[in-house]
Design an enzyme around this catalytic site. Sequence first.
Site, short mmCIF file in Angstrom:
data_model
loop_
_atom_site.label_atom_id
_atom_site.label_comp_id
_atom_site.label_asym_id
_atom_site.label_seq_id
_atom_site.Cartn_x
_atom_site.Cartn_y
_atom_site.Cartn_z
N HIS A 1 5.73 33.01 39.34
CA HIS A 1 6.80 32.21 38.75
C HIS A 1 8.02 33.08 38.42
O HIS A 1 9.16 32.73 38.77
CB HIS A 1 6.26 31.52 37.49
CG HIS A 1 7.27 30.68 36.78
ND1 HIS A 1 7.32 29.32 36.92
CD2 HIS A 1 8.27 31.00 35.92
CE1 HIS A 1 8.31 28.85 36.19
NE2 HIS A 1 8.89 29.85 35.56
N GLU A 2 7.77 34.20 37.76
CA GLU A 2 8.87 35.08 37.36
C GLU A 2 9.53 35.74 38.57
O GLU A 2 10.74 35.96 38.58
CB GLU A 2 8.39 36.14 36.36
CG GLU A 2 7.82 35.58 35.07
CD GLU A 2 8.72 34.58 34.36
OE1 GLU A 2 9.96 34.71 34.43
OE2 GLU A 2 8.19 33.65 33.73
N HIS B 1 12.18 33.48 39.94
CA HIS B 1 13.44 33.67 39.21
C HIS B 1 14.15 34.94 39.71
O HIS B 1 15.35 34.93 39.99
CB HIS B 1 13.20 33.85 37.70
CG HIS B 1 12.79 32.61 36.98
ND1 HIS B 1 13.59 31.49 36.87
CD2 HIS B 1 11.66 32.32 36.28
CE1 HIS B 1 12.97 30.57 36.14
NE2 HIS B 1 11.80 31.05 35.78
#
Length: 157
Positions: free
Chosen positions: A67-68, A71
């Site tokens: 997920h990170e 980003h």
Amino acid sequence: MNNEELQQLVSRISLESFNKPFMHRAYFNPRLRTTGGRYLLQSHHIEINPKALEMYGVKEVEGIILHELCHYHLHIEGKGYQHRDKDFRDLLKKVNAPRFCSALQKPTSRSKKQRPHYTYTCIKCSQIYVRKIRLNVQKYCCGKCSGPLKLVEQKNF
């Protein structure tokens, strides 16, 4: 798992899932409370909550890392990296990253300790007032007729 092992795991996942290197630091931040991890825009570092590893294991941390990294890579490329952006949602689906992490805090009940309720009545017009905070009947009067107030009942919950 320590910070060095986490750094290697993030680098490996970045190469395997995105075919791009992770050129910054990844480390555990024990001050994180409710979030599984965060991507820092200025430094491009990734912080992971150690509680996620402790509570759910390596599989959960790998999902947070994915997920990170979504980003991270979108921000580096100048694309939409925020949760509401289409680029971000599409990349999450492409790499099979979770949108949210599992709960890291026990749900707390919102009911606070109940205060007592005070019931006042006007001596002149019998208007009733229910208050959570005690009134000084010498100082306050009825808002309807300006008559004196009298404490009728105090309920404790």
